[in-house]
Design a protein around this motif. Sequence first.
Motif, short mmCIF file in Angstrom:
data_model
loop_
_atom_site.label_atom_id
_atom_site.label_comp_id
_atom_site.label_asym_id
_atom_site.label_seq_id
_atom_site.Cartn_x
_atom_site.Cartn_y
_atom_site.Cartn_z
N LEU A 191 0.83 -1.21 0.00
CA LEU A 191 0.00 0.00 0.00
C LEU A 191 0.86 1.26 0.00
O LEU A 191 0.57 2.24 -0.71
N VAL A 192 1.92 1.26 0.78
CA VAL A 192 2.77 2.45 0.85
C VAL A 192 3.57 2.62 -0.44
O VAL A 192 3.88 3.75 -0.83
N ALA A 193 3.87 1.54 -1.14
CA ALA A 193 4.52 1.66 -2.45
C ALA A 193 3.62 2.47 -3.38
O ALA A 193 4.09 3.35 -4.13
N LEU A 194 2.32 2.20 -3.34
CA LEU A 194 1.37 2.96 -4.16
C LEU A 194 1.32 4.43 -3.71
O LEU A 194 1.26 5.34 -4.55
N LEU A 195 1.35 4.67 -2.40
CA LEU A 195 1.33 6.04 -1.88
C LEU A 195 2.53 6.84 -2.39
O LEU A 195 2.38 7.99 -2.83
N ILE A 196 3.71 6.26 -2.34
CA ILE A 196 4.91 6.95 -2.83
C ILE A 196 4.76 7.27 -4.32
O ILE A 196 5.10 8.37 -4.78
N TRP A 197 4.27 6.33 -5.09
CA TRP A 197 4.10 6.54 -6.52
C TRP A 197 3.14 7.69 -6.81
O TRP A 197 3.35 8.47 -7.76
N LEU A 198 2.12 7.85 -5.99
CA LEU A 198 1.11 8.88 -6.23
C LEU A 198 1.50 10.25 -5.70
O LEU A 198 1.08 11.28 -6.25
N VAL A 199 2.34 10.31 -4.65
CA VAL A 199 2.57 11.57 -3.93
C VAL A 199 3.92 12.20 -4.22
O VAL A 199 4.02 13.43 -4.41
N VAL A 200 4.98 11.41 -4.23
CA VAL A 200 6.33 11.98 -4.37
C VAL A 200 6.56 12.42 -5.82
O VAL A 200 6.27 11.67 -6.75
N PRO A 201 7.09 13.64 -6.03
CA PRO A 201 7.35 14.12 -7.40
C PRO A 201 8.32 13.20 -8.14
O PRO A 201 9.19 12.57 -7.54
N ASP A 202 8.18 13.15 -9.46
CA ASP A 202 8.98 12.23 -10.27
C ASP A 202 10.22 12.89 -10.86
O ASP A 202 10.87 12.31 -11.72
#
Length: 430
Positions: A191-202
Amino acid sequence: MTPLRRTLVIAALMAAGETVFLLPFVLARIFRPTFLDVFGITNLELGTAFSAYGVVAMVAYFAGGPLADRFSARRLMSAALVATGAGGIVLVRIPSTGVMNALWACWGLTTILLFWAAMLRATREWGGPTAQGRAYGLLDGGRGLMAAVIASFSVLVFAALLPNDVASATPEQQATAFRAVIWVFTGMTFLVALLIWLVVPDGEPRTPDDARPKLSSAGIRAAARMPTVWLHAVIVVCAYAGYKATDDFSLLARDALGFDEVQASGIGTLSFWIRAVSAVAAGYLGDRIDSSRVVLLGFAVLTAGSVLIASGLLPPSVPWMLITTIAATSVGVYALRGVYFALLAEGAVPLAFTGSAIGLVSFIGFTPDVFMGPLMGVLLDGSPGVLGHQHVFASVTGFAVIGFIATLIFRRVTTEARGDMIEKPKAHAT
């Protein structure tokens, strides 16, 4: 970046920074007695798995630093979390010790090569030039809060799946309850892997002048020329040895106080709640009085608490005395963790080489991942009962004293360096 987005980014970093270590370390820290029983292993065998992790991690710290200086934290961290969570699917099958060693070695790659330096670099950039203590304090305090919430929930799940009389639980009931906890930790990691993908700039890492180093050893060579980096590494070694000893708290509670497995797990969870407060407080205090002064205070508290446990003067008939000492020792440990990477800025490490400096400091600083697990295993198995725990914390006392001395030297070196920088402009002016 808007204030809301900044808040979301640091929250995601907090969540990821602890979740990635749930399976490799937090699981055994909270449920160590149960872990040993369900897997049918000794303290030394568990320590050997930790050591396999540490050996791989030492190499990964060096390689991970340049990676973090070059590639997107979002992609590195998301991939690390997914790969680490996949290991939980292996662990839930209660594998043999050989498979365990291989699994922990793989986790050394996923949590360090891909994750560690990327997370710390993202945190330093989030803090900017004026809030380094706050950034790292929030990171570790948030990690502690995350761990405390998950640990408390997992203890409830574990207790709910056992009989009311915990001591009467069969090995099968114990294993079933423990598997449920492993699944909780595995699901959180995904779940947190998905959170990082959605929130942290790329975006790729950038310095103010875009002077990013290429993927090479140049950053490591530059960091290695700085005395403060080497002193920083010694400080982290000593602080991290104390942190590794917190793995022993739940087992200490069972052996010294006669707690059952659920009560002993509660002692391990208490340490995480303390972390959530002390790391954040240490970070804010570090921005006011210098992070190195907070490090000195942390080592002083860690020394005092370790001496008390090692002395054997705490009577088992008065449980609150040992529990209070564990709590106070945890304050020292987590105050250190809250600010020791803020020393990067105090030591004047250039932002362009942050990842490489982190790699060098971590390569040396986290060597307790290699030796503390086996050392604790030998001490605990060689002297069963309370005496083994006293030996563990006697060794922690030694590390704390060395860390205190190294921090004093660090402060002297940085003070002299600042003085030289002030004198040079005066010389040019004349």
